[in-house]
Design a protein around this motif. Structure first.
Motif, short mmCIF file in Angstrom:
data_model
loop_
_atom_site.label_atom_id
_atom_site.label_comp_id
_atom_site.label_asym_id
_atom_site.label_seq_id
_atom_site.Cartn_x
_atom_site.Cartn_y
_atom_site.Cartn_z
N SER A 112 0.84 -1.19 0.00
CA SER A 112 0.00 0.00 0.00
C SER A 112 0.88 1.24 0.00
N ASP A 113 0.27 2.38 -0.29
CA ASP A 113 0.95 3.66 -0.18
C ASP A 113 0.90 4.12 1.28
N CYS A 114 2.07 4.37 1.85
CA CYS A 114 2.09 4.79 3.25
C CYS A 114 3.47 5.32 3.61
N GLN A 115 3.56 5.85 4.81
CA GLN A 115 4.84 6.21 5.41
C GLN A 115 4.98 5.43 6.71
N VAL A 143 10.02 6.65 6.22
CA VAL A 143 10.26 6.44 4.79
C VAL A 143 8.93 6.33 4.05
N THR A 144 9.00 6.56 2.75
CA THR A 144 7.83 6.50 1.89
C THR A 144 7.78 5.16 1.17
N LEU A 145 6.63 4.50 1.24
CA LEU A 145 6.41 3.23 0.56
C LEU A 145 5.26 3.39 -0.42
N LYS A 146 5.36 2.68 -1.54
CA LYS A 146 4.32 2.70 -2.56
C LYS A 146 3.86 1.29 -2.86
N ALA A 147 2.57 1.13 -3.11
CA ALA A 147 2.04 -0.17 -3.51
C ALA A 147 2.71 -0.58 -4.82
N ALA A 148 3.31 -1.76 -4.83
CA ALA A 148 4.16 -2.17 -5.95
C ALA A 148 3.40 -2.28 -7.26
N GLY A 149 2.25 -2.96 -7.26
CA GLY A 149 1.51 -3.14 -8.50
C GLY A 149 1.04 -1.83 -9.10
N PRO A 150 0.36 -0.98 -8.33
CA PRO A 150 -0.04 0.33 -8.87
C PRO A 150 1.14 1.19 -9.31
N TRP A 151 2.27 1.11 -8.59
CA TRP A 151 3.45 1.87 -9.03
C TRP A 151 3.88 1.41 -10.42
N ALA A 153 2.05 0.02 -12.77
CA ALA A 153 1.06 0.47 -13.74
C ALA A 153 1.21 1.95 -14.05
N GLU A 154 1.44 2.73 -13.01
CA GLU A 154 1.61 4.18 -13.18
C GLU A 154 2.80 4.50 -14.06
N HIS A 155 3.82 3.66 -14.02
CA HIS A 155 5.03 3.91 -14.80
C HIS A 155 5.07 3.10 -16.09
N GLY A 156 3.94 2.57 -16.50
CA GLY A 156 3.85 1.90 -17.78
C GLY A 156 4.58 0.57 -17.85
N ILE A 157 4.80 -0.06 -16.71
CA ILE A 157 5.52 -1.34 -16.67
C ILE A 157 4.50 -2.47 -16.71
N ASP A 158 4.51 -3.22 -17.82
CA ASP A 158 3.58 -4.33 -17.96
C ASP A 158 4.32 -5.67 -18.05
N ARG A 159 5.61 -5.64 -17.77
CA ARG A 159 6.40 -6.87 -17.70
C ARG A 159 7.59 -6.60 -16.78
N ILE A 160 8.04 -7.64 -16.12
CA ILE A 160 9.27 -7.57 -15.33
C ILE A 160 10.08 -8.80 -15.70
N ASP A 161 11.21 -8.59 -16.32
CA ASP A 161 12.01 -9.73 -16.77
C ASP A 161 12.85 -10.32 -15.65
N ILE A 162 13.47 -9.45 -14.86
CA ILE A 162 14.27 -9.88 -13.71
C ILE A 162 13.74 -9.14 -12.48
N LEU A 163 13.39 -9.91 -11.47
CA LEU A 163 12.87 -9.33 -10.23
C LEU A 163 13.70 -9.83 -9.06
N LYS A 164 14.23 -8.88 -8.27
CA LYS A 164 14.94 -9.22 -7.04
C LYS A 164 14.24 -8.52 -5.89
N VAL A 165 13.92 -9.28 -4.84
CA VAL A 165 13.23 -8.73 -3.67
C VAL A 165 13.98 -9.14 -2.42
N SER A 177 1.51 -7.78 -4.21
CA SER A 177 1.09 -6.61 -4.97
C SER A 177 1.48 -6.71 -6.44
N LEU A 178 2.53 -7.47 -6.74
CA LEU A 178 2.99 -7.67 -8.12
C LEU A 178 2.46 -8.97 -8.72
N ALA A 179 1.49 -9.61 -8.08
CA ALA A 179 1.05 -10.95 -8.49
C ALA A 179 0.65 -11.01 -9.96
#
Length: 252
Positions: A112-115, A143-151, A153-165, A177-179
């Motif tokens: 979610s979006d929060c601090q 610190v500022t946190l943003k919901a990963a999935g909506p972030w 979408a907002e930045h036009g990302i419709d694929r993630i080839d490499i994901l590190k968490v 959130s990125l499901a």
């Protein structure tokens, strides 16, 4: 201010392709050890049979070793590095400054979006967490946190080839959130901080990914998931043999 204050170190390490690279991190033994292993390709090994990498997300970038490692190996990809901690982010920005394909974001990804307060880690900036734990010090910063999935979408990302968490206990929040994008992920590097987190992440990717390799312990570990079509690639098993042989040789 982090518990490490302004103390920093610079060192040269021969990375996984044999080239030397200059790197800066907090002046602690843990920081140097962790970052060296990442830069040498031991923690997040490069998989050369995985092609067409355009989008990379480094969630929990710390001082930038993984960001640099991935940016070097995927120079044509856009590498998004997320680090909400101010002290770690200063190192990240300096270490990644020479890579035009790296975008540093002064936020963390979350559900979610929060601090929230980010509690400082005892002995290493990378142990900082939004969860108060016995390995945290008393100090914290907001610190500022943003919901990963909506972030995304907002930045036009419709694929993630490499994901590190690697987010010290918030991994399930980020991955859930990125499901909707997980089926696009070719290589997924994740650190888990509890057996419950490991099971939840397994459930999220069980239809699309296979465990490639990992260091799995009861309540902590690192796992590399490979998308199922790539797990069937003829070079996948050979690369795994190379990695295991290198690990065995180092032990002897």
């Amino acid at each position: 201010m982090s518990p490490e204050g302004d103390a920093s170190m610079q060192f040269t390490v021969s990375v996984d392709d044999g080239e030397p690279i200059e790197f800066e991190c907090a002046d602690t033994l843990v920081s140097r050890w962790v970052n060296q292993d990442i830069l040498r390709g031991k923690t997040y090994p490069y998989l050369p049979f995985v092609g067409d990498v355009q989008v990379v997300l480094d969630v929990g970038a710390n001082c930038g070793a993984t960001t640099v490692h991935l940016a070097r190996h995927y120079p044509d990809a856009q590498v998004h590095a997320f680090e909400p901690g101010s002290a770690a982010r200063l190192y990240l920005e300096r270490n990644a400054a020479g890579f035009a394909n790296v975008h540093v974001h002064p936020i963390g990804l979350y559900s979610s979006d929060c601090q929230l307060p980010l509690y400082f880690g005892d002995g290493d900036l990378g142990m900082a967490s939004i969860h108060a734990r016995e390995v945290n010090l008393q100090g914290s910063e907001l610190v500022t946190l943003k919901a990963a999935g909506p972030w995304a979408a907002e930045h036009g990302i419709d694929r993630i080839d490499i994901l590190k968490v690697d987010v010290e206990g918030a991994e399930v929040d980020v991955v859930t959130s990125l499901a909707h994008l997980l089926p696009t992920v070719k290589v997924f590097y994740v650190e888990y901080d509890s057996r419950q987190s490991r099971r939840a992440i397994d459930a999220l990717v069980e239809r699309t990914h296979e465990i490639y390799v990992g260091s799995l312990f009861l309540d902590q570990g690192e796992v590399i998931y490979l998308r199922k079509d790539l797990a069937d690639h003829p070079d996948a098993t050979e690369r795994l043999r190379e990695l295991l042989a290198a690990s065995m040789a180092e032990r002897h």
